[in-house]
Write an enzyme that holds these catalytic residues in place. Structure first.
Site, short mmCIF file in Angstrom:
data_model
loop_
_atom_site.label_atom_id
_atom_site.label_comp_id
_atom_site.label_asym_id
_atom_site.label_seq_id
_atom_site.Cartn_x
_atom_site.Cartn_y
_atom_site.Cartn_z
N ASP A 1 -23.60 -41.80 -6.45
CA ASP A 1 -24.25 -41.06 -5.37
C ASP A 1 -24.54 -41.90 -4.14
OD1 ASP A 1 -24.14 -38.68 -6.68
OD2 ASP A 1 -26.19 -38.72 -7.42
N TYR B 1 -28.34 -31.92 -7.63
CA TYR B 1 -29.53 -32.64 -8.08
C TYR B 1 -30.40 -33.08 -6.91
CZ TYR B 1 -29.22 -33.25 -13.16
OH TYR B 1 -29.25 -33.06 -14.52
#
Length: 642
Positions: free
Chosen positions: A305, A389
């Site tokens: 990420d 998320y």
């Protein structure tokens, strides 16, 4: 981004006062002008990353020659050719310092940029083969289908690995406020070449029904009526907070630190000190990998990420009463878009104090004293949303000298169609809807400086001793200490059965008992990377194969998976850092700590996941000669001294 907003940030005095302060909007614009003048920003060149190139530690601390030079680093990509470059500019000298052209076959690709998301949805929806595959599934209105581009990884397929590409999954969003993650179109993926802007391959392996149950948790029909039994909680500090903030310098009780922010790492903390003594020079979470564990169709589903998507760019603007409660101080963050123009994220960083229960307490049976003190902590945090998320990054500083890093994981779990039966690789969270098992493995980079630059690491295990002449009743317990002296020894696993911790000691300063002053890292002994050592992911995420690495400080060693993570063939980052097997005993060292959960989803995690937590703690160990909080007063009007 409007011109007005850019100009508002480009104001007199916008240049930072300290070499470690985050880059300002004015600096980003100045650096952009330097690159444009050097001919580096011809159309269609875009910025995949743009941020502060921090001065080396030795220069800033005065232990090596030179003066701090304010520099910016940019990753540039030509959208027409895919050619990319790593560029450093000097703002002080107003010149380009270096340009390194990248070879994607060995260096990897640059991070995904915002433009890529729009390109993907447009080219996928227009592709005849993809539309035909959707039509076979009864999905003819492609405007109701949302595309989800996922970084590709490297799997030894020349047609894939030699392109700048993403693999694209699909979800149905029939209504504007529908939660698309509830309706995956499973078994089909479009492989998109981001340079040629086309779908070059369709992988259509199987068909499963699209799950139909709504998961729109804003819809009263889904969530039900709001409960009315929760009464208000108010947190007030009538005299204001106990901390001060001067620019980016934060002081609270005996703590001091500088608060920074980076488009890739997000929150960065510099020069953390306690009682005017250094503890950590730099602390951040520079990488996280989220590998999924379904071995068939979506075997390639893995996210880095920070390195692939730039975690800090997706920081939220925080809201009082929602994200932060109490007497709050906010800091804005300045990042840039694809064109290098600055964008201010309002209220990106939250700073406040929290009561944290009992600090210490004792009722003495001999002298009658009954004393209680309250613990308090300083909180520095931010939240980022990456796809499905949401991650909260919290750093806590306590009155007793402890430092804690906590990650709060929430948002929406990634979904797939559930194939039925007792499927081992996912859990059914709604009728026909599966949530694949996955890991979240974070890497903390802790540039240690416990009472100076000369530090070492001791691994501490606890053990019970067998009964014998020196232990006749078998009750003896000891600590077993192993000194880590070389980088080849620095890759370690946590072991809960041994209570394993790692103690960072000063090799120059001792406490009143003649022992080294120290801070101890207390890990959570969760699994490291579960991928098989033969897996391509194992090569790319080498940092996640141990809970701890210890390396010799090098200003170029910033990222545990390497500078260029996207489609990198592997071996970069920490595995490359330790090849020289440098001495780490009594030197300037960096700790890299891997932590995070392995998530087998529960039905209770759907449709939005309650916060799950992970993290680690650092505690002073002989840093003080006694409890440093004896001078904490009892709360006013309460707990009167006995």
């Amino acid at each position: 981004m409007t011109d007005t907003a850019v100009q508002a940030a480009h104001s007199p005095g916008a240049f930072p006062a300290h070499p470690l302060d985050p880059a300002s909007a004015a600096e980003y614009l100045a650096g952009r002008d330097i690159m444009a003048a050097a001919g580096l920003l011809t159309e269609p060149v875009r910025f995949a990353y743009y941020g502060l190139e921090e001065p080396p530690k030795g220069v800033l601390l005065g232990t090596s020659q030179g003066q701090p030079d304010r520099r910016l680093r940019a990753f540039l990509i030509d959208l027409g050719t895919g050619e990319s470059a790593d560029v450093v500019v000097s703002l002080g000298r107003r010149e380009v310092v270096s340009v390194r052209r990248l070879d994607p076959r060995t260096d990897g690709q640059l991070p995904i940029i915002e433009t890529d998301f729009a390109v993907v949805e447009e080219v996928v929806r227009a592709d005849p083969a993809w539309r035909a595959a959707m039509a076979r599934r009864g999905l003819t209105d492609v405007t109701k289908i949302r595309t989800c581009p996922i970084t590709a990884g490297v799997f030894g397929t020349a047609d894939d690995d030699q392109r700048r590409m993403v693999r694209v999954l699909a979800f149905v969003q029939a209504r504007e406020h529908d939660l698309a993650w509830a309706h995956p179109v499973d078994g089909i993926a479009a492989y998109v070449d981001l340079v040629e802007k086309k779908v070059y391959k369709i992988v259509d392996e199987f068909e499963l029904p699209v799950p139909q149950e709504s998961a729109d948790y804003d819809d009263p029909a889904v969530r039900g009526p709001y409960r009315t039994t929760l009464r208000p909680i108010e947190i007030t500090q009538p005299e204001g907070p106990s901390f001060t903030l001067e620019g980016n310098l934060l002081r609270w009780q005996d703590w001091s630190l500088r608060v920074g922010f980076d488009a890739r790492e997000g929150l960065v903390l510099h020069q953390i000190g306690l009682c005017e003594r250094p503890v950590i020079y730099r602390a951040s979470i520079p990488e996280m990998v989220v590998p999924y564990g379904d071995p068939r169709f979506r075997y390639w589903q893995t996210y880095f990420d920070a390195g692939e998507f730039l975690l800090g760019k997706w920081a939220n603007s925080l809201e009082l009463g929602c994200d932060c409660l109490g007497e709050i101080t906010y800091l804005d963050a300045t990042v840039t878009g694809d064109s290098g123009q600055p964008r201010v994220i309002k209220n990106a960083i939250c700073i406040h104090e929290e009561d944290f229960g009992v600090l210490w307490k004792h009722t003495d049976i001999f002298n009658g004293s009954a004393q209680t003190r309250r613990q308090r902590r300083l909180v520095v945090s931010f939240f980022a949303t990456v796809g499905n998320y949401d991650y909260g990054f919290y750093w806590y500083f306590y009155l007793d000298g402890a430092i804690e890093c906590e990650i709060k994981l929430t948002g929406v779990i990634f979904t797939a169609a559930y194939p039925g039966g007792d499927h081992p690789y996912s859990a059914e969270v709604a009728p026909g809807l599966g949530a694949p098992v996955h890991q979240h493995l974070f890497s903390a980079r802790l540039d240690m400086m416990v009472d100076g630059l000369s530090n070492a690491v001791e691994e501490i295990d606890v053990a019970g001793l067998p009964a014998g002449p020196d232990n006749p009743y078998g009750n003896a317990m000891v600590q077993r200490v192993t000194r880590l002296t070389r980088e080849s020894q620095g890759g370690r696993r946590a072991d809960g059965s041994r209570g394993r911790t790692w103690r960072v000691i000063s090799t120059e300063r001792t406490n009143r008992f003649g022992r080294p002053t120290a801070y101890t890292l207390y890990p959570e002994p969760a699994p490291t990377l579960l991928a098989d050592p033969s897996a391509p992911l194992y090569r790319r995420a080498g940092f996640a194969t141990n809970h701890l690495w210890v390396t010799r400080y090098d200003p170029a060693h910033r990222y545990p998976a390497g500078d260029f993570v996207n489609q990198h063939p592997g071996g970069a980052g920490i595995p490359a850092f330790i090849v020289g097997d440098s001495d780490i005993d009594g030197t300037d060292i960096v700790l890299w700590h891997t932590f995070g959960p392995t998530h087998f989803p529960r039905p209770e995690d759907w449709p939005v996941m309650p916060v799950a937590r992970c993290g680690f703690t650092l505690k002073p160990t002989g840093f003080f000669g006694r409890n440093p909080t004896l001078d904490i007063p009892p709360p006013a009007g309460h707990c009167s001294p006995g």
